[in-house]
Design a protein around this motif. Structure first.
Motif, PDB file in Angstrom:
ATOM      1  N   SER A 153      18.113  -6.717 -25.284  1.00  0.00           N
ATOM      2  CA  SER A 153      17.155  -6.766 -26.580  1.00  0.00           C
ATOM      3  C   SER A 153      17.445  -7.879 -27.388  1.00  0.00           C
ATOM      4  N   ARG A 154      18.511  -8.639 -27.230  1.00  0.00           N
ATOM      5  CA  ARG A 154      18.644  -9.884 -28.123  1.00  0.00           C
ATOM      6  C   ARG A 154      18.053 -11.223 -27.662  1.00  0.00           C
ATOM      7  N   HIS A 158      19.473 -15.562 -26.383  1.00  0.00           N
ATOM      8  CA  HIS A 158      21.008 -15.144 -27.282  1.00  0.00           C
ATOM      9  C   HIS A 158      21.601 -14.105 -26.557  1.00  0.00           C
ATOM     10  N   GLY A 159      20.779 -13.361 -25.622  1.00  0.00           N
ATOM     11  CA  GLY A 159      21.361 -12.104 -24.907  1.00  0.00           C
ATOM     12  C   GLY A 159      21.769 -12.485 -23.387  1.00  0.00           C
ATOM     13  N   GLY A 341      12.576  -5.541 -28.553  1.00  0.00           N
ATOM     14  CA  GLY A 341      13.572  -4.448 -29.042  1.00  0.00           C
ATOM     15  C   GLY A 341      13.165  -3.155 -28.645  1.00  0.00           C
TER      16      GLY A 341
END
Ligand code: TRP
Length: 466
Positions: A153-154, A158-159, A341
């Motif tokens: 979800s990030r 970033h994830g 998200g």
């Protein structure tokens, strides 16, 4: 395009793709398949398939993703072949099915980490009670799925990229540490010999077939996972060298997992070759045998080595569940314009729910444990195995077959070539590119086509080839 996100660096992409490839397949499945398939003979065949057959398919997937900057379903539409987006839908279903059971096995491993930490080595003798404890395994599975969803979800950079950059080096370190340790155990040399000296008399059609399936699954091919990851790279990322590095990393880690495991097998069996073949070929090997090895190392050392091992396995599984969840998530983001998200959490919960029969089919429910009698198999298989057969094997070979046909004959070689060619190629890359170009239209479709037909005939229709 900015809204889709992308990898920040080439190394980030390679680590994430290698993280997808390196998983339970390498550390849980690979060693027992080697054990069951005559040791090194299986290894040789596996390596052969990985480089000759899987590597070109991987290059094709990455090229399709890089060209279209889209997840699989949209990718085929963007290239102008909307009817071929069926490959994307097939991949989507494979991904949902694979993750639904893969997450349960990941939960077993994750749970063992805590058992080892508490010194519960005797869990190995009660493995079937452990997997039947649906509430406990279900809780671990839920945590694992939520952790996966949190990372996905990030976003890509970033994830996914960040998680891979942290976990992959750690994974390698842990494997190397355990190899060094296991080489110091008595009879390590017997284990290594068993692993590295091929006995080709053990090679049967089934072993060859198993090696190919294992290579394909292990490299995360056939469902568009690499189309998806490829869609997050820029034109600066060389397709051929990336595919080569990812393939090499995956087979190296599988190889290292064997180096770490076989000395342990030799240690518990006191170097008895017959006993080694028996236990190392068992599916539950890492859950039923390894903990007794850890126990014999003494309470303190055993606790450390045992928990490191299952932590490593959990990391390997996590980078794979991330890639499996990313495929349906990217579909919802690209095709349905759902925010990342929402898409991630929704898909994760959905997959958790369709995984419940697999959870119950490990002993808790008689119905799902002895789910279906397939022709050519001795006894009924569990729901988990059934889903694995469909999503993790049959659909992947169909997908791989269609992707190679599509690339060579529908999208056409000239377009594919444009995508994989680069300026300033080294001689090695040029050679590999030439090979990919040749294999994708001939070797890949023929072998994958045959494999698909054999899979359907033997597993579903009960035709016997032996
Ligand atoms: N390759 C992983 C393993 O070896 C599993 C996996 C992750 C996978 N993503 C995939 C398999 C996509 C097929 C397709 O454990």
């Amino acid at each position: 395009m900015a809204a889709r996100g992308g990898f920040n660096s080439r190394i980030g992409f390679i680590l994430a793709a290698a993280g997808s490839a390196v998983g339970l397949g390498n550390i849980w499945k690979f060693p027992f398949e080697v054990g069951a398939g005559g040791g090194a003979a299986f290894l040789v065949i596996y390596l052969f398939f990985a480089f000759t057959l899987c590597f070109p398919v991987m290059a094709a997937e990455i090229a399709i993703g890089r060209r279209t900057q889209s997840s699989p379903v949209s990718a085929f539409k963007k290239l102008g072949f909307p009817r071929w987006s069926g490959i994307g839908y097939l991949g989507l279903i494979s991904g949902l099915l694979i993750l639904s059971f893969y997450n349960i096995v990941a939960a077993w491993a994750f749970g063992y980490f805590f058992e080892m930490l508490r010194g519960h080595f005797e869990i190995a003798k009660h493995f079937s009670d452990y997997t039947a404890d649906w509430l406990k395994i279900g809780s671990y599975a839920l945590i694992f799925m939520l952790g996966t969803a949190f990372i996905v979800s990030r976003g890509v950079a970033h994830g996914i990229e960040r998680a891979a950059k942290m976990m992959m080096p750690l994974l390698l370190l842990l494997v190397l540490g355990l190899i060094i340790y296991s080489l110091t155990l008595p009879n390590a040399n017997v284990g290594i010999k068993y692993y590295l000296l091929p006995d080709f008399s053990k090679v049967t059609g089934a072993v060859v077939y198993g090696a190919l399936g294992q290579a394909f699954f292990s490299l995360s091919l056939g469902m568009g996972a690499l189309i998806t990851f490829g869609s997050y790279v820029t034109k600066q990322t060389n397709v051929i060298s990336s595919a080569a590095i990812i393939t090499l990393t995956d087979v190296s880690i599988a190889f290292l997992a064997g180096l770490m495991m076989f000395p342990l097998v030799a240690y518990v069996t006191n170097g008895d070759l017959g006993a080694m073949a028996d236990i190392s070929g068992e599916e539950a090997f890492i859950f039923e045998t390894l903990p007794t090895v850890f126990e014999s190392l003494g309470p303190n050392l055993g606790l450390v080595i045992g928990s490191i091992f299952f932590l490593l396995l959990s990391f390997a599984a996590l980078t794979s569940t991330i890639s499996l969840l990313e495929v349906p998530t990217a579909f919802l983001v690209d095709e349905k314009k759902i925010p990342r998200g929402k898409a991630t959490w929704g898909v994760a919960l959905f997959i958790f729910v369709i995984g419940i029969p697999s959870l119950l089919g490990a002993g808790a429910s008689q119905f799902f444990t002895q789910f279906i009698q397939m022709p050519e198999m001795e006894s009924p298989i569990s729901f988990m195995k059934f889903v694995g057969l469909i999503g993790g094997s049959t659909f992947l070979s169909i997908g791989g077959f269609l992707i190679s046909i599509f690339t060579a004959y529908v999208w056409k070689k000239s377009n594919f070539r444009q995508e994989i060619e680069a300026e300033n190629e080294s001689a090695l890359i040029r050679f590999l590119r030439g090979y990919v170009d040749f294999a994708i239209g001939i070797i890949c479709p023929i072998v994958l086509g045959v494999i698909t037909v054999v899979t359907i005939l033997t597993n579903y229709l009960g035709v016997s080839f032996s």
